[in-house]
Design an enzyme around this catalytic site. Structure first.
Site, PDB file in Angstrom:
ATOM      1  N   GLU A  22       7.557   1.481   5.093  1.00 16.60           N
ATOM      2  CA  GLU A  22       6.962   0.482   5.989  1.00 16.60           C
ATOM      3  C   GLU A  22       7.206  -0.892   5.401  1.00 16.60           C
ATOM      4  O   GLU A  22       7.077  -1.090   4.181  1.00 16.60           O
ATOM      5  CB  GLU A  22       5.456   0.733   6.120  1.00 16.60           C
ATOM      6  CG  GLU A  22       4.727  -0.266   7.009  1.00 16.60           C
ATOM      7  CD  GLU A  22       3.235  -0.006   7.099  1.00 16.60           C
ATOM      8  OE1 GLU A  22       2.759   1.060   6.647  1.00 16.60           O
ATOM      9  OE2 GLU A  22       2.527  -0.888   7.605  1.00 16.60           O
ATOM     10  N   HIS A  59       3.851   7.369   3.237  1.00 22.19           N
ATOM     11  CA  HIS A  59       4.800   6.241   3.274  1.00 22.19           C
ATOM     12  C   HIS A  59       4.459   5.235   2.184  1.00 22.19           C
ATOM     13  O   HIS A  59       3.393   5.283   1.582  1.00 22.19           O
ATOM     14  CB  HIS A  59       4.821   5.561   4.656  1.00 22.19           C
ATOM     15  CG  HIS A  59       3.529   4.931   5.063  1.00 22.19           C
ATOM     16  ND1 HIS A  59       2.497   5.612   5.671  1.00 22.19           N
ATOM     17  CD2 HIS A  59       3.098   3.651   4.925  1.00 22.19           C
ATOM     18  CE1 HIS A  59       1.507   4.777   5.915  1.00 22.19           C
ATOM     19  NE2 HIS A  59       1.836   3.581   5.468  1.00 22.19           N
ATOM     20  N   HIS A  98       0.828  -1.215   0.000  1.00 26.09           N
ATOM     21  CA  HIS A  98       0.000   0.000   0.000  1.00 26.09           C
ATOM     22  C   HIS A  98       0.858   1.259   0.000  1.00 26.09           C
ATOM     23  O   HIS A  98       2.042   1.218   0.317  1.00 26.09           O
ATOM     24  CB  HIS A  98      -0.970   0.033   1.183  1.00 26.09           C
ATOM     25  CG  HIS A  98      -0.368   0.105   2.548  1.00 26.09           C
ATOM     26  ND1 HIS A  98      -0.126  -1.010   3.325  1.00 26.09           N
ATOM     27  CD2 HIS A  98       0.066   1.171   3.280  1.00 26.09           C
ATOM     28  CE1 HIS A  98       0.400  -0.619   4.483  1.00 26.09           C
ATOM     29  NE2 HIS A  98       0.521   0.695   4.482  1.00 26.09           N
TER      30      HIS A  98
END
Ligand SMILES: CC[C@H](C(=O)O)C(=O)SCCNC(=O)CCNC(=O)[C@H](O)C(C)(C)COP(=O)(O)OP(=O)(O)OC[C@H]1O[C@@H](n2cnc3c(N)ncnc32)[C@H](O)[C@@H]1OP(=O)(O)O
Ligand SMILES: [Co+2]
Length: 145
Positions: A136, A87, A8
């Site tokens: 992440e 992110h 994502h």
């Protein structure tokens, strides 16, 4: 490292409700999941699916809005009042092996692995060590895709 799937893209927003309207009306999103709070991470989260023609799950947009008391996202929104790209999240098969690899490369891993919005362990790597991108890393959900 072996580059994993882009799970994502995190997008910080002052209002998930307003962002839902944007992704539906402007971007034509057809699958917008119910928002939910992730109090241990201090955020409200909403996933917007992107289409794929492979039948596999496409990369999602992860809308994140600070819950009261959250400082990191609130700080980001002070600098970026309209919100913005926050992110990138990549999948790995083994979160602990990945953490050791980033640390061995001298990258600052931020905290210990903890459960993220997909219910699997995640950690973050400092943007200053990652070409300016807060990164992440997330363990691939079992049986995913
Ligand atoms: C976990 C649930 C969910 C999921 O997917 O499972 C999420 O993704 S929730 C996402 C929210 N959680 C986090 O972001 C946790 C990791 N983030 C942090 O630990 C901090 O935000 C940190 C360390 C990246 C920055 O915090 P700090 O207090 O140091 O903020 P500063 O404003 O002082 O920033 C220092 C320096 O970094 C630059 N910066 C900050 N945020 C970002 C960003 N998102 N992308 C790129 N760069 C960023 C900032 O501009 C400063 O740079 P400088 O040149 O010194 O001005
Ligand atoms: Co995320």
């Amino acid at each position: 490292m072996k580059l994993g799937r882009l799970n994502h893209i995190g997008v910080a927003t002052p209002s998930i409700a307003d962002s839902i309207v944007f992704y539906r009306e402007v971007m034509g999103a057809t699958k917008i999941h119910e928002p939910f709070d992730l109090p241990e991470q201090g955020v409200k989260v909403c996933f917007v699916d992107t289409p794929t023609d492979t039948g596999l799950n496409g990369t999602q947009i992860e809308l994140i809005e600070p819950l009261p008391g959250n400082t990191s996202i609130a700080g980001f929104l002070e600098k970026n009042p309209a919100g913005g790209q926050h992110h990138m999240c990549y999948e790995v098969p083994d979160i602990h092996a990945a953490k050791a690899e980033f640390e061995a490369m001298g990258k600052r891993v931020l905290g210990e692995p903890r459960i993220g919005a997909h219910g699997t362990p995640i950690f973050f790597v400092h943007p200053k060590d990652m070409g300016g991108v807060l990164t992440e890393i997330m363990e691939t959900p079992k049986g995913a895709h």
